[in-house]
Design a protein around this motif. Structure first.
Motif, PDB file in Angstrom:
ATOM      1  N   ALA A 166      -4.541 -19.436   4.433  1.00 15.12           N
ATOM      2  CA  ALA A 166      -4.471 -18.460   3.340  1.00 15.12           C
ATOM      3  C   ALA A 166      -3.054 -18.350   2.781  1.00 15.12           C
ATOM      4  O   ALA A 166      -2.857 -18.264   1.560  1.00 15.12           O
ATOM      5  CB  ALA A 166      -4.943 -17.096   3.852  1.00 15.12           C
ATOM      6  N   SER A 167      -2.058 -18.384   3.680  1.00 12.78           N
ATOM      7  CA  SER A 167      -0.671 -18.281   3.235  1.00 12.78           C
ATOM      8  C   SER A 167      -0.281 -19.471   2.370  1.00 12.78           C
ATOM      9  O   SER A 167       0.326 -19.306   1.305  1.00 12.78           O
ATOM     10  CB  SER A 167       0.263 -18.192   4.452  1.00 12.78           C
ATOM     11  N   ASP A 200       5.047 -30.437   8.758  1.00 14.87           N
ATOM     12  CA  ASP A 200       4.816 -29.908   7.409  1.00 14.87           C
ATOM     13  C   ASP A 200       3.873 -28.707   7.513  1.00 14.87           C
ATOM     14  O   ASP A 200       3.280 -28.448   8.565  1.00 14.87           O
ATOM     15  CB  ASP A 200       4.191 -30.984   6.521  1.00 14.87           C
ATOM     16  N   SER A 201       3.739 -27.977   6.409  1.00 14.24           N
ATOM     17  CA  SER A 201       2.753 -26.904   6.356  1.00 14.24           C
ATOM     18  C   SER A 201       1.357 -27.531   6.270  1.00 14.24           C
ATOM     19  O   SER A 201       1.205 -28.693   5.885  1.00 14.24           O
ATOM     20  CB  SER A 201       3.013 -26.005   5.146  1.00 14.24           C
ATOM     21  N   ALA A 236       9.585 -22.476   1.801  1.00 12.49           N
ATOM     22  CA  ALA A 236       8.936 -21.161   1.751  1.00 12.49           C
ATOM     23  C   ALA A 236       7.505 -21.258   2.264  1.00 12.49           C
ATOM     24  O   ALA A 236       7.028 -20.378   2.999  1.00 12.49           O
ATOM     25  CB  ALA A 236       8.956 -20.629   0.317  1.00 12.49           C
ATOM     26  N   GLN A 237       6.819 -22.324   1.898  1.00 11.98           N
ATOM     27  CA  GLN A 237       5.435 -22.507   2.356  1.00 11.98           C
ATOM     28  C   GLN A 237       5.390 -22.814   3.851  1.00 11.98           C
ATOM     29  O   GLN A 237       4.523 -22.318   4.572  1.00 11.98           O
ATOM     30  CB  GLN A 237       4.777 -23.636   1.560  1.00 11.98           C
ATOM     31  N   TYR A 238       6.342 -23.602   4.321  1.00 14.82           N
ATOM     32  CA  TYR A 238       6.349 -24.018   5.728  1.00 14.82           C
ATOM     33  C   TYR A 238       6.626 -22.851   6.674  1.00 14.82           C
ATOM     34  O   TYR A 238       5.944 -22.701   7.704  1.00 14.82           O
ATOM     35  CB  TYR A 238       7.391 -25.114   5.927  1.00 14.82           C
ATOM     36  N   VAL A 239       7.595 -22.000   6.338  1.00 21.61           N
ATOM     37  CA  VAL A 239       7.971 -20.933   7.280  1.00 21.61           C
ATOM     38  C   VAL A 239       6.857 -19.900   7.437  1.00 21.61           C
ATOM     39  O   VAL A 239       6.730 -19.272   8.496  1.00 21.61           O
ATOM     40  CB  VAL A 239       9.293 -20.236   6.862  1.00 21.61           C
ATOM     41  N   ASN A 240       6.049 -19.704   6.412  1.00 22.01           N
ATOM     42  CA  ASN A 240       4.973 -18.713   6.496  1.00 22.01           C
ATOM     43  C   ASN A 240       3.607 -19.333   6.779  1.00 22.01           C
ATOM     44  O   ASN A 240       2.591 -18.626   6.798  1.00 22.01           O
ATOM     45  CB  ASN A 240       4.904 -17.899   5.202  1.00 22.01           C
ATOM     46  N   GLU A 242       0.410 -20.621   8.614  1.00 21.38           N
ATOM     47  CA  GLU A 242      -0.262 -20.121   9.810  1.00 21.38           C
ATOM     48  C   GLU A 242      -0.680 -21.236  10.771  1.00 21.38           C
ATOM     49  O   GLU A 242      -1.078 -20.974  11.902  1.00 21.38           O
ATOM     50  CB  GLU A 242      -1.503 -19.323   9.380  1.00 21.38           C
ATOM     51  N   ASP A 243      -0.583 -22.483  10.317  1.00 26.67           N
ATOM     52  CA  ASP A 243      -1.028 -23.609  11.148  1.00 26.67           C
ATOM     53  C   ASP A 243      -0.133 -24.824  10.882  1.00 26.67           C
ATOM     54  O   ASP A 243      -0.575 -25.823  10.318  1.00 26.67           O
ATOM     55  CB  ASP A 243      -2.495 -23.942  10.837  1.00 26.67           C
TER      56      ASP A 243
END
Length: 375
Positions: free
Chosen positions: A70-71, A64-65, A47-51, A53-54
Motif C-alpha cells: 500500500a505504501s 529495492d522496494s 522515499a519509496q524504499y524507506v517506507n 512494507e516488504d
C-alpha cells in the motif's frame, strides 16, 4: 519510483540502500547532480524504499522496494500522506505555495521524473515570472512537520530545487534541520548547491549524483521511447548526460529554436542591422523569464564551444551538424579576447535579468555592444 526504474547510478543506489539497511541514514540528504540528471528520481526511489512494507533483496546490492504494498502504490502516485512535496512556484493568482499546485506537479512528475525548472514553469503558465520557494512555503513546511507520521515509519519532506528559497524560507528550513522532528527525513534535490546557505550545506549529507553516461541515456531512450539503436546513440551523444535534454531532442523539442535565435542575433550584430536588432529585442521581451535565461545560457555555452574550437579542442564538442558548421564559421570572425568580452557581457546581462531588469533594454544594450565587438 523504484531504484530498478532508474538506468545506471548503481554506486549511488548501493550507497543509499546500505545506509538504510545499516540504520545509518542521515536525517537530511542533499541530492546534488546536474540538470537533467537522476537526483530527483533517486530521491523519489529512496522515499519509496524507506517506507516500503516488504523490502526486497535485503542485504544484496539489488535491494529495492516491492512496488506492490500500500505504501509503495501511494508513493508511486505521489499521494502518500507522509510524503510532502515542496517545489518552486510562480507568484500567480492560484497561490504562492506548493499545496496550490500539487495536482499539477504530480501529473508533471508522473509523466517522467527527469524534469527541469523551465519545463515546470511552462506547465503552470508562469510566463515572465520566476519560480521561487516563498516565506509562506516555509510556514507550511513547519506546520506539516509538526505532525507525526500518519502511516509509514518516516515522514518525508522532499524539496525540489531548494536553491530557489528566499532568505526567510531558507532560514526557516535551517532551524528545522538543526532540530529535526523524530523519524523525519529531508530529501533536498539541487542542481546548484553553491546557491544554498553554507549552514544548510553543513547540516545535510551530500549525495553526489553523476550525469548519465551515453550508454545509460541510449538505453533509456530505447526502452521508453522505442528508438532504434542508431538514433538513440546519436541523441545520447548530443545530450551529453542530460536525460531531460535527450527526451526533448527525441521529440524534436531540443535546442533547434535556441540555435536559430542565437545565429540570427549574431548575424544581425555582424551586419549592424539596427532595425532587426530592435525588432529582436521586442521579441525577446515577450518571452517567458525562464526562456530568456535559457537563451543566455545557450549563448554562453556556444561561446565556450567557439573557444574550444579555436584552441584545437574540437573533439570535445558535442554539437549537431548545423551548430558545428556555425561554430566553425563564426570562429573565423572572433578572437579569444572577443569571446571573453562577449561571455562577460552575457553573464552580466543574465545577472540583471535575474533581478527583473527590463529584458528589451538588456538585450538591446548587449546587441549594440556586440555590433562594436563583431566587425
Amino acid at each position: 519510483m523504484q531504484f530498478s526504474d532508474i538506468v545506471g547510478q548503481d554506486a549511488v543506489r548501493q550507497l543509499l540502500v546500505r545506509a538504510v539497511q545499516t540504520n545509518h541514514l542521515a536525517h537530511a540528504l542533499l541530492f546534488d547532480g546536474p540538470t537533467g540528471g537522476a537526483n530527483l528520481a533517486l530521491a523519489l526511489a529512496l522515499a519509496q524504499y524507506v517506507n516500503c512494507e516488504d523490502k526486497q533483496g535485503s542485504g544484496t546490492p539489488t535491494a529495492d522496494s516491492c512496488g506492490r504494498c500500500a505504501s509503495c502504490v501511494k508513493i508511486q502516485k505521489l499521494v502518500h500522506p507522509d510524503l510532502h512535496l515542496v517545489f518552486p512556484v510562480a507568484n500567480l493568482s492560484k497561490g504562492k505555495t506548493s499545496e496550490a499546485y500539487l495536482t499539477d506537479f504530480r501529473k508533471f512528475l508522473l509523466t517522467q521524473p527527469y524534469r527541469t525548472l523551465p519545463d515546470w514553469l511552462e506547465t503552470i503558465g508562469a510566463d515572465n515570472k520566476q519560480g521561487n520557494i516563498s516565506a509562506e512555503e516555509a510556514r507550511s513546511i513547519l506546520q506539516k512537520l509538526s505532525l507525526k507520521a500518519y502511516e509509514g515509519p518516516y515522514k518525508i519532506m522532499l524539496i525540489w530545487l531548494p536553491e530557489l528559497m528566499n532568505t526567510t524560507s531558507a532560514n526557516a528550513l535551517l532551524k528545522v534541520l538543526e532540530e529535526p522532528p523524530a523519524q523525519t527525513l529531508f530529501l533536498l534535490v539541487t542542481n546548484q548547491p553553491d546557491k544554498l546557505l553554507i549552514t544548510i550545506l553543513s547540516r545535510t549529507q551530500r549525495v553526489g549524483v553523476p550525469a548519465f553516461s551515453d550508454d545509460d541515456v541510449a538505453t533509456h531512450l530505447r526502452q521508453h521511447l522505442n528508438l532504434d539503436e542508431t538514433t538513440a546513440r546519436r541523441v545520447a551523444y548530443l545530450a551529453d548526460g542530460n536525460m531531460a535534454e535527450a527526451l526533448h531532442l527525441s521529440t524534436q523539442e531540443g535546442t533547434d529554436s535556441e540555435h536559430a535565435w542565437f545565429a540570427e542575433w549574431m548575424r544581425d550584430c555582424y551586419r549592424q542591422d539596427l532595425a532587426k536588432l530592435v525588432k529582436q529585442a521586442d521579441q525577446f521581451d515577450g518571452f517567458s523569464k525562464e526562456k530568456q535565461k535559457g537563451l543566455f545560457d545557450y549563448s554562453i555555452r556556444l561561446c565556450r564551444d567557439l573557444f574550444l574550437w579555436q584552441q584545437g579542442a574540437g573533439a570535445l564538442l558535442r554539437l549537431p551538424d548545423d551548430e558545428m558548421s556555425f561554430v566553425k564559421n563564426f570562429a573565423k570572425v572572433l578572437n579569444t579576447s572577443h569571446i571573453e568580452r562577449i561571455v562577460a557581457d552575457l553573464n552580466e546581462a543574465a545577472y540583471h535579468l535575474e533581478r527583473n531588469a527590463r529584458a528589451k533594454m538588456v538585450l538591446l544594450d548587449l546587441s549594440l555592444t556586440f555590433t562594436r565587438i563583431i566587425k
